[in-house]
Design a protein around this motif. Sequence first.
Motif, mmCIF file in Angstrom:
data_model
loop_
_atom_site.group_PDB
_atom_site.id
_atom_site.type_symbol
_atom_site.label_atom_id
_atom_site.label_comp_id
_atom_site.label_asym_id
_atom_site.label_seq_id
_atom_site.Cartn_x
_atom_site.Cartn_y
_atom_site.Cartn_z
ATOM 1 N N ASP A 76 0.800 -1.242 0.000
ATOM 2 C CA ASP A 76 0.000 0.000 0.000
ATOM 3 C C ASP A 76 0.825 1.282 0.000
ATOM 4 N N GLY A 77 2.139 1.215 0.129
ATOM 5 C CA GLY A 77 2.972 2.402 0.039
ATOM 6 C C GLY A 77 3.087 3.217 1.316
ATOM 7 N N GLY A 78 2.518 2.752 2.407
ATOM 8 C CA GLY A 78 2.612 3.465 3.679
ATOM 9 C C GLY A 78 3.787 2.970 4.499
ATOM 10 N N ALA A 79 3.977 3.564 5.663
ATOM 11 C CA ALA A 79 5.054 3.162 6.553
ATOM 12 C C ALA A 79 4.712 1.837 7.229
ATOM 13 N N THR A 80 5.717 0.989 7.395
ATOM 14 C CA THR A 80 5.512 -0.293 8.067
ATOM 15 C C THR A 80 6.733 -0.643 8.900
ATOM 16 N N ARG A 81 6.514 -1.478 9.895
ATOM 17 C CA ARG A 81 7.636 -2.002 10.671
ATOM 18 C C ARG A 81 8.157 -3.256 9.987
ATOM 19 N N VAL A 82 9.352 -3.674 10.378
ATOM 20 C CA VAL A 82 10.000 -4.824 9.749
ATOM 21 C C VAL A 82 10.112 -5.955 10.762
ATOM 22 N N GLY A 83 9.769 -7.159 10.325
ATOM 23 C CA GLY A 83 9.922 -8.339 11.153
ATOM 24 C C GLY A 83 10.760 -9.378 10.436
ATOM 25 N N PHE A 84 11.116 -10.420 11.160
ATOM 26 C CA PHE A 84 11.899 -11.512 10.589
ATOM 27 C C PHE A 84 11.137 -12.814 10.772
ATOM 28 N N ARG A 85 11.264 -13.701 9.786
ATOM 29 C CA ARG A 85 10.692 -15.037 9.900
ATOM 30 C C ARG A 85 11.538 -16.002 9.077
ATOM 31 N N ILE A 86 11.377 -17.281 9.384
ATOM 32 C CA ILE A 86 12.114 -18.326 8.679
ATOM 33 C C ILE A 86 11.209 -18.904 7.594
ATOM 34 N N GLU A 87 11.677 -18.855 6.347
ATOM 35 C CA GLU A 87 10.962 -19.476 5.230
ATOM 36 C C GLU A 87 11.869 -20.542 4.644
ATOM 37 N N GLY A 88 11.490 -21.797 4.880
ATOM 38 C CA GLY A 88 12.359 -22.894 4.448
ATOM 39 C C GLY A 88 13.584 -22.924 5.348
ATOM 40 N N ASP A 89 14.750 -22.671 4.759
ATOM 41 C CA ASP A 89 15.976 -22.632 5.546
ATOM 42 C C ASP A 89 16.591 -21.230 5.568
ATOM 43 N N LYS A 90 15.835 -20.216 5.102
ATOM 44 C CA LYS A 90 16.345 -18.848 5.048
ATOM 45 C C LYS A 90 15.589 -17.942 6.004
ATOM 46 N N LYS A 91 16.314 -16.991 6.600
ATOM 47 C CA LYS A 91 15.703 -15.967 7.437
ATOM 48 C C LYS A 91 15.441 -14.756 6.545
ATOM 49 N N VAL A 92 14.182 -14.333 6.446
ATOM 50 C CA VAL A 92 13.812 -13.241 5.548
ATOM 51 C C VAL A 92 13.127 -12.122 6.334
ATOM 52 N N ARG A 93 13.184 -10.908 5.780
ATOM 53 C CA ARG A 93 12.480 -9.755 6.346
ATOM 54 C C ARG A 93 11.084 -9.694 5.740
ATOM 55 N N PHE A 94 10.116 -9.235 6.541
ATOM 56 C CA PHE A 94 8.761 -9.057 6.016
ATOM 57 C C PHE A 94 8.143 -7.793 6.607
ATOM 58 N N ALA A 95 7.194 -7.225 5.859
ATOM 59 C CA ALA A 95 6.484 -6.033 6.310
ATOM 60 C C ALA A 95 5.390 -6.461 7.271
ATOM 61 N N LYS A 96 5.386 -5.915 8.466
ATOM 62 C CA LYS A 96 4.405 -6.324 9.487
ATOM 63 C C LYS A 96 3.002 -5.857 9.143
ATOM 64 N N LYS A 97 2.883 -4.777 8.371
ATOM 65 C CA LYS A 97 1.564 -4.237 8.026
ATOM 66 C C LYS A 97 0.807 -5.176 7.096
ATOM 67 N N SER A 98 1.474 -5.635 6.041
ATOM 68 C CA SER A 98 0.802 -6.455 5.031
ATOM 69 C C SER A 98 1.226 -7.929 5.052
ATOM 70 N N GLY A 99 2.333 -8.236 5.742
ATOM 71 C CA GLY A 99 2.821 -9.601 5.773
ATOM 72 C C GLY A 99 3.642 -9.973 4.534
ATOM 73 N N GLU A 100 3.871 -8.999 3.654
ATOM 74 C CA GLU A 100 4.597 -9.215 2.395
ATOM 75 C C GLU A 100 6.105 -9.423 2.666
ATOM 76 N N THR A 101 6.716 -10.408 1.993
ATOM 77 C CA THR A 101 8.153 -10.626 2.120
ATOM 78 C C THR A 101 8.905 -9.528 1.386
ATOM 79 N N ILE A 102 9.944 -8.972 2.038
ATOM 80 C CA ILE A 102 10.707 -7.880 1.452
ATOM 81 C C ILE A 102 11.849 -8.397 0.611
ATOM 82 N N ASP A 103 12.603 -9.330 1.149
ATOM 83 C CA ASP A 103 13.710 -9.912 0.382
ATOM 84 C C ASP A 103 13.758 -11.412 0.645
ATOM 85 N N GLY A 104 14.256 -12.137 -0.339
ATOM 86 C CA GLY A 104 14.347 -13.578 -0.159
ATOM 87 C C GLY A 104 13.648 -14.254 -1.223
#
Length: 104
Positions: A76-104
């Motif tokens: 949505d283009g607004g400000a969001t906080r950043v969280g971390f989660r494990i997807e498979g065997d990689k630790k990735v960053r995700f946007a807490k507002k939408s749950g969208e993966t940022i990198d990975g």
Amino acid sequence: MAAKLKKGDTVIVLAGKDKGKQGEILSVLPKEERAVVKGVNMAIRHTRQTQTSQGGRISKEAAIHLSNLALVDPKDGGATRVGFRIEGDKKVRFAKKSGETIDG
């Protein structure tokens, strides 16, 4: 500790004279907890004329504290906080507002 904001991320300024502006992170200074953002927190540097360069007043970006920056949500283009989660065997960053993966 893992970096929540990295070089190349698009961020929005939360506080200060450039509040609301968006830009890309050019560099992160982890020891000072600051980042340099393209087009934000411009400072004027007075330089002397030399044989190789023209002198005068040159605008350049100054560092801004990381607490005054927030990642721009990919959905949505607004400000969001950043969280971390494990997807498979990689630790990735995700946007807490939408749950969208940022990198990975």
